[in-house]
Design an enzyme around this catalytic site. Structure first.
Site, PDB file in Angstrom:
ATOM      1  N   GLY A 155     -23.071  11.202 -23.362  1.00 21.84           N
ATOM      2  CA  GLY A 155     -22.370  11.893 -22.273  1.00 21.84           C
ATOM      3  C   GLY A 155     -21.692  10.909 -21.325  1.00 21.84           C
ATOM      4  O   GLY A 155     -20.568  11.130 -20.867  1.00 21.84           O
ATOM      5  N   CYS A 156     -22.381   9.809 -21.041  1.00 19.17           N
ATOM      6  CA  CYS A 156     -21.841   8.808 -20.115  1.00 19.17           C
ATOM      7  C   CYS A 156     -20.651   8.080 -20.738  1.00 19.17           C
ATOM      8  O   CYS A 156     -19.695   7.731 -20.045  1.00 19.17           O
ATOM      9  CB  CYS A 156     -22.935   7.837 -19.712  1.00 19.17           C
ATOM     10  N   THR A 157     -20.705   7.878 -22.038  1.00 18.55           N
ATOM     11  CA  THR A 157     -19.595   7.238 -22.750  1.00 18.55           C
ATOM     12  C   THR A 157     -18.362   8.153 -22.721  1.00 18.55           C
ATOM     13  O   THR A 157     -17.251   7.709 -22.438  1.00 18.55           O
ATOM     14  CB  THR A 157     -20.008   6.913 -24.205  1.00 18.55           C
TER      15      THR A 157
END
Length: 158
Positions: free
Chosen positions: A44-46
Site C-alpha cells: 500500500g505504501c509503495t
C-alpha cells in the site's frame, strides 16, 4: 496538542533522505503535503508513494512540496526512495515527534493482535505554514488525486 485546521503548524526539523534536514519554516511560500505511511516497501505504501511520484509535475505546478514520513530508519527510507524512484524526500521519524505532532499513532489490529502504528494520513499546509486540510484513515486508491485537487484549489486561492 495535535495541530488543527487553521492553526500554524509548529516549526520542525527532521532527518530526511539524501542526507538532508527538512525544516518546515524554510518551505514557507510553498504549500507542503506531509503524508504519513505505516512502513516503507510494503504494498500500500509503495502504491501511495508511486501515485505521488507520478503526479509530481502537477504538484510542482501547484507550488506544492511532497514529504513522506514513517517510523522507518533512514537506511530503509533511502532504499525505498531509490528502489521506487521517488522524486521527493522521505523523513525518518524514529522518535515519533512528527507522528505525535500530527496525532497519527493509533491502536491498530493485525492478525487479531493490537499494536500501535501509523494511521495512513495526509496533511496539506498552506504557504503561510497553516494546516489547510487533513485526511485521516486514508485508503490509497484515488487519494493522491484528492490531495492534488485540494493543492491546486488552495494554490489558486492564494
Amino acid at each position: 496538542m495535535p495541530v488543527e485546521i487553521g492553526q500554524t503548524v509548529p516549526d520542525f526539523s527532521a532527518t530526511a533522505t539524501g542526507d538532508t534536514t527538512i525544516t518546515l519554516s524554510e518551505l514557507r511560500g510553498q504549500q507542503v503535503v506531509v503524508y504519513f505511511y505505516p512502513k516503507a516497501s510494503t504494498p500500500g505504501c509503495t502504491t501511495q508513494g508511486g501515485d505521488f511520484r507520478d503526479r509530481m509535475a502537477a504538484f510542482e505546478a501547484a507550488n506544492t512540496v511532497i514529504l513522506g514520513v514513517s517510523r522507518d530508519g533512514l537506511r530503509a527510507q533511502e532504499n525505498f526512495k531509490t528502489k521506487q524512484a521517488f522524486n521527493f524526500d522521505l523523513i525518518s521519524d524514529k522518535d515519533e515527534s512528527l507522528c505525535t505532532l500530527f496525532d497519527v499513532i493509533k491502536l491498530k489490529k493485525m492478525y487479531g493482535k493490537e499494536h500501535l502504528g501509523i494511521e495512513r494520513s495526509t496533511f496539506l499546509i498552506d504557504t503561510d505554514g497553516k494546516l489547510a486540510k487533513e485526511w485521516r484513515g486514508v485508503k490509497v486508491p484515488g487519494h493522491v488525486d484528492e490531495v492534488l485537487a485540494a493543492s491546486e484549489e488552495l494554490n489558486a486561492s492564494h
